[in-house]
Every structure is written in C-alpha cells, then in structure tokens.
Design an enzyme around this catalytic site. Structure first.
Site, short mmCIF file in Angstrom:
data_model
loop_
_atom_site.label_atom_id
_atom_site.label_comp_id
_atom_site.label_asym_id
_atom_site.label_seq_id
_atom_site.Cartn_x
_atom_site.Cartn_y
_atom_site.Cartn_z
N HIS A 370 42.00 -60.79 70.12
CA HIS A 370 42.21 -60.55 71.56
C HIS A 370 40.91 -60.71 72.32
CE1 HIS A 370 43.27 -58.82 75.32
NE2 HIS A 370 43.13 -57.54 75.02
N CYS A 400 49.20 -55.39 78.54
CA CYS A 400 48.73 -54.16 79.16
C CYS A 400 47.33 -54.41 79.69
CB CYS A 400 48.74 -52.99 78.17
SG CYS A 400 47.77 -53.27 76.66
#
Length: 416
Positions: A370, A400
């Site tokens: 990520h 998110c």
C-alpha cells in the site's frame, strides 16, 4: 457539428438512470486511454529503495509517453497524488519536464492521504468535464522508504479540546485495533482474510495477470553492505509471499500493542514504494486521435466519519456513490477495496454484504502493498486489467482515509 448535435439530443431525450445512464456513450464523456503502474516494491529494502519520489514519477511519465504514443504537448495538466512528501509539487513539475512534456503542460500535487491517487484522477477528470482542459494525466506515487507522513507536533492547544480532533492523531494501527474491538473482528477472522489475499495474489502472479498492468522500470540499487551500485530492471511486485498459510500468519505477534492484539504485520498492508498513472481525455478527443478507450470515468465521492474508526470509511463512501447513480452492489461487476488492515476489509465485506468473489480478485494491499498516494490510482489500473481479463464491465474502487474518511470511484470498462 455532428458530435455537438448528438450531445444536445442526448440531453433532450428522456433521462436514463442506473446502469443504462452510466454505460451510455457521449462525446463529452471523460475516458481513460492508458492505465499503467510500476511494480510495487518493499520499502527500505526493495527495488525502489534508492530511487526517490521524483525518480519514480519521472520514469513512469516516460513510460506514459512511450506507451500512449501521444504528443506530450496535448497534455495540459498532470496531477500527482502523494501523501508523505511536502515537496511533491516541485518533484512532479521537474519530473514531467525531464520526461519530455513541454513547459506549457502544467503540474500540481494533491494529498488526501490514502485516496490521493483517486483524488488526482478526480481532479483531472473534473477539469476535463468542465472544459478547463482537454487532456490530463493523474499519477499516484509514494516512496515510503523515505517516510515522513507522521505529525511532527501535537495540534494547537484549543484544537485538542475537541475529542475527535485529538483522535486524528491516533496512529493507523490503533484505529485498526479500534475497529477490531468495536465491531468484534477477531484475530482469527483477520488472519483468514489475509491468507486469502496472499493466495489470490500468488495465483495472479503465477498466472501472469499482473503483466498486463505493470511496466518494467530500470533503476540503480545500492548494496547496503558494499555500497556498490548495480542497474536492475524491476518487473514484478515484491509483496506476494507464495505459500503463505493461516497457521504461519497466526504465529505473528501483534504489531500495535498496547492498543490491541488483533492486527499484525501479516494481516495489515505492507509498507511499499510504487506509482501508477492514468491518462484521461474527452471521448471525442480520444476518437479523433485514435487513442484506445479503456474505460469511462463515471465519478467519485468522499465521505467522513469518526477518525478513531477511519478504516470503515468505504462502508459509508460506497453506498453514497452508488446512490448518486441509482445503482446497487448487484450492478457492480468487480470491486477493488483497499486492504489497509484486515480488520476494516472484513468489516466492509460483511457490512456491505459484498460477494468476496468479485472483490480484490488479484489480492489487495495486504499481499501487494500500500504505497499511500499510489493506491487510489493503482486500484484503477488493477481493476480495469481484471475487468478486461474477465470481460466484466462495471468497476468500483474504494479506500479508507486517515483522520476519518472514505472515498469511492466508479468506472465502466470498454475493452470487452
């Protein structure tokens, strides 16, 4: 003239809703003509550890020019989504000029934490839709080897009198533990989810599915012991660990004590370097230039929620986006939902009642990594590639966002 007449007639005809509305093709549609990414490499010890942010952006932009065969002078703006580097705007401007774009092409950077890549896409798409520019590039990039996204001081004292403002300082790992405890997402549930993410990434990598989305990047890597530099060509993601088992993950110690004992280095997203790029323009321009139309950009939206449980942001952003287009999850063929932590992925999967078979088919951030600013763009690249492989049409992406937000984007694959 014919295009203009078609556009006017489409506006005068009875309004369509739902799938028929978003799949209708109009000359003014914002479309994607190229979507590529670098391999994702391990921060600090991986292939990009010695290539800083500007270097990664520069190399990817050169690939955009090469792959698209587009006259760089036609690109009016380039927006870089990045989280950790306050100098990102300097870097993208210099990188684009060195890559071959003229000084008439503008550049900027945006930061909405983990949605920065999607935010960059939204920024360029909105400019095109409004007629401010005709063609632009959105990039998401992050060099987590450098780091730098932590707060350097507490907030101003009067701000700290508000509890939710204070919660914005909670480390992401703590917010994951909050989600686990508040919604009873057990360690076992999280490890089982992570195991599946690794399994899917392994299947995809072995089958060569990622080759459709990754462009090889040549860099110099320095040996930490000898200091010797050697040139290497990066071709594949470094995150997937083949053969990962539930039993192995269940033995990893908690990563965020004393906040909780459910999130670990094995069921949380990896710390990663990488970048992704999306080339956008109006459908009419793409057709006139003979550019391949990969997909239609439909729209994106953002939503806020309590900072201490920021991970569940997609469970709020996704319904909000679907409602805007009169859609349901049954209308969505494939979903790319960022696996910041298994806690939030399990929550969103269960709460939204998503069919897991169509979510993160190639694995997610737990297995792939990520790179904060990159992810929002990387999901589009991966999702559209998977849409092409499966001959599926409607793609939804979501993630998110630190400090308590969620974002979601909607796309129509046109390479069936």
């Amino acid at each position: 003239m014919a295009e203009r007449l078609s556009s006017i007639l489409s506006q005068l005809s009875p309004s369509k809703t739902g799938l028929s509305a978003i799949t209708t093709k109009n000359p003014d549609d914002v479309v994607i003509t190229l979507a590529i990414r670098t391999p994702l490499t391990k921060a600090v010890k991986g292939g990009f550890k010695d290539t800083p942010l500007d270097g990664i952006v520069f190399k990817l932009l050169k690939e955009v020019i090469s792959k698209s065969k587009l006259d760089p002078a036609l690109v009016e703006d380039i927006c870089l989504g990045n989280v950790s580097d306050a100098k990102a705007a300097y870097y993208v401007r210099a990188a684009m000029l060195a890559a071959g774009f003229p000084n008439t092409t503008a550049g900027s950077s945006v930061n909405r934490f983990c949605s920065s890549g999607l935010k960059a896409v939204q920024d360029i798409a909105n400019q095109i839709a409004m007629g401010n520019i005709s063609c632009g590039i959105a990039i998401g990039a992050e060099h987590m080897s450098t780091g730098g996204d932590r707060l350097e001081r507490p907030y101003y004292d009067e701000i700290l009198q508000n509890q939710e403002a204070c919660d914005c300082m909670q480390p992401m790992g703590q917010t994951s533990e909050n989600v686990g405890k508040d919604f009873n997402i057990t360690r076992e549930m999280q490890d089982k989810y992570a195991t599946e993410s690794y399994r899917r990434a392994e299947v995809a990598q072995k089958a060569g599915w990622f080759e459709d989305e990754i462009v090889p990047i040549s860099v110099k890597v320095k040996d930490p012991k000898t200091g010797e530099e050697k040139k290497v060509t990066l071709t594949k993601d470094e995150g997937p660990r083949w053969g990962t088992t539930f039993e192995a993950l269940s033995k990893i110690r908690p990563a965020f004590m004393p906040h909780g004992d459910r999130s670990t280095g094995g069921n949380s997203s990896q710390v990663t370097d990488g970048a992704a790029a999306i080339l956008l323009m109006k459908r009419s321009q793409a057709e006139a230039l003979g550019q391949p139309i990969l997909a239609k950009y439909v729209g994106a939206t953002v939503a806020g929620l309590a900072p201490r449980i920021m991970g569940i942001g997609p469970s709020i952003a996704i319904p909000k986006l679907l409602a805007k287009y009169n859609l349901t999850l049954n209308d969505i063929d494939l979903i790319e939902l960022n696996e910041a932590f298994a806690s939030m992925a399990v929550y969103c999967l269960d709460t939204l009642k998503i069919d897991h078979a169509k979510m993160n088919v190639r694995g997610g951030a737990i297995a792939l990594g990520h790179p904060l600013g990159c992810t929002g763009a990387r999901q589009i690249v991966t999702g559209l590639s998977e849409c092409r492989r499966q001959k599926k049409k409607i793609l939804l992406t979501s993630m998110c966002i630190g400090t308590g937000m969620g974002m979601a984007g909607l796309f129509v694959n046109e390479q069936l």
